[in-house]
Scaffold this active site. Structure first.
Site, mmCIF file in Angstrom:
data_model
loop_
_atom_site.group_PDB
_atom_site.id
_atom_site.type_symbol
_atom_site.label_atom_id
_atom_site.label_comp_id
_atom_site.label_asym_id
_atom_site.label_seq_id
_atom_site.Cartn_x
_atom_site.Cartn_y
_atom_site.Cartn_z
ATOM 1 N N SER A 111 47.490 52.322 52.071
ATOM 2 C CA SER A 111 48.774 52.106 51.750
ATOM 3 C C SER A 111 49.534 53.145 51.101
ATOM 4 O O SER A 111 48.993 54.345 50.483
ATOM 5 C CB SER A 111 49.146 50.783 50.857
ATOM 6 O OG SER A 111 48.419 51.076 49.604
ATOM 7 N N GLY A 112 50.664 52.948 50.554
ATOM 8 C CA GLY A 112 51.663 54.001 50.146
ATOM 9 C C GLY A 112 51.605 55.166 50.462
ATOM 10 O O GLY A 112 51.698 55.626 51.512
ATOM 11 N N TYR A 140 42.093 50.325 23.405
ATOM 12 C CA TYR A 140 42.527 50.667 24.738
ATOM 13 C C TYR A 140 43.985 50.756 24.904
ATOM 14 O O TYR A 140 44.468 49.534 24.744
ATOM 15 C CB TYR A 140 41.803 49.834 25.879
ATOM 16 C CG TYR A 140 42.418 50.120 27.155
ATOM 17 C CD1 TYR A 140 42.052 51.297 27.762
ATOM 18 C CD2 TYR A 140 43.183 49.020 27.906
ATOM 19 C CE1 TYR A 140 42.618 51.359 29.096
ATOM 20 C CE2 TYR A 140 43.532 49.298 29.300
ATOM 21 C CZ TYR A 140 43.371 50.274 29.848
ATOM 22 O OH TYR A 140 43.732 50.407 31.252
#
Length: 311
Positions: free
Chosen positions: A38-39, A185
């Protein structure tokens, strides 16, 4: 071959992938693109095949790669390659080496952005998943296929980075002491960490390949509305996305720099540079983004981390 500097051209952020490759004949060339489902990867594959290239399209599953390739006019060959899994990379590259004698271009489009925290534990030490996929997975892929790139008349490495590299750890650039981000994180910091690694890798490839016919350059595609960060839990990323509308570009525009760096003949002999809007752009948004010593240290660490997967 002595490298040269790219000159500014008339393309802009509004230029599309078809526009920047207008008149470019890629007949006889074989180009590998990662993340084609995709994309930007799918659009880059479409346009490169439109210009005559045989495009090798990689994605995490064979079904996804086959589906994308089936929708493209031209010559394409799908392969399964999960860049989070070095065993998948080995299986993929072995199959490619069994079917192809040379590769003119490797375009590292695949990537993930600001996902929920996850660690990949298949290398010599645990790695935060963005670093594992965006950087080390492509490092293993390229090194395992380098003999095919060397067999091409003039090979190219087109490494998709991002100006998100600016969010990498400010003091160290690369978190050698905590590549898993286990001490805390932050999704956007980890994303920048993976992308400054890609920037440094492209420059290190350029230095190591000087004197050959192979070039390496990095790419910033711009801000595009794709599904790249669809699973993010980062409030900062969600907030940025809310206000990004006026600054976004279409997928056809986002894939332009991909295709320009991968295929435009004006870049023959140009290496070690960064490109945005299909033009050279000096990276200045992090103090360590062009640090030669850091790039060398990162290369050595990547060799250590991927031991057993590179041959």
């Amino acid at each position: 071959m002595a490298y040269i500097q790219a000159s500014k051209n008339s393309f802009s952020k509004k230029s599309t992938a078809e526009q920047v490759t207008q008149g470019v004949d890629l007949s006889g060339k074989t180009i590998l693109v990662t993340g084609v489902a995709s994309g930007l990867g799918k659009e880059a594959m479409r346009v490169l095949a439109l210009r005559g290239a045989h495009v090798i399209g990689l994605d995490r599953t064979m079904d996804a790669a086959q589906a994308a390739c089936s929708e493209v006019s031209g010559t394409t060959t799908p392969f399964e390659c999960d860049l989070a899994d070095p065993d998948s990379i080995i299986a993929c590259t072995d199959k490619i080496k069994g079917q192809f004698q040379s590769l003119d271009v490797i375009l590292t489009n695949a990537g993930i952005m600001t996902p929920p925290y996850k660690v990949v534990d298949k290398y010599k030490e645990p790695l935060e998943i963005q670093f594992a996929v965006n950087f080390l997975g492509h490092f293993v892929l390229i090194n395992r296929l380098m003999s095919l790139v060397e067999a091409a008349p003039a090979g190219r490495l087109a490494l998709v980075a991002s100006e998100g590299y600016a969010t990498a750890p400010r003091k160290t650039g690369i978190a050698f002491d905590d590549l898993s981000f286990s001490n805390g994180y932050d999704a956007l910091t980890a994303y920048g960490h993976s992308k400054i690694a890609v920037m440094l890798l492209s420059q290190e490839f350029s230095r190591r390949l000087e004197g050959t016919t192979i070039i390496s350059n990095s790419i910033h595609p711009g801000v595009i509305r794709t599904n790249l960060a669809s699973d993010t839990e980062s409030f900062k990323v969600k907030l940025i996305s809310m206000f990004a509308g006026p600054f976004t570009r279409t997928i056809a525009q986002g894939a332009a720099t991909h295709c320009f760096v991968a295929a435009h003949p004006s870049l023959e002999g140009v290496s070690g540079q960064h490109f945005a809007d299909s033009n050279p752009k000096e990276p200045k948004d992090h103090p360590l983004v062009k640090d030669v010593e850091l790039a060398g240290k990162l290369w050595d660490k990547a060799i250590e981390l991927a031991d057993g997967y590179l041959i």
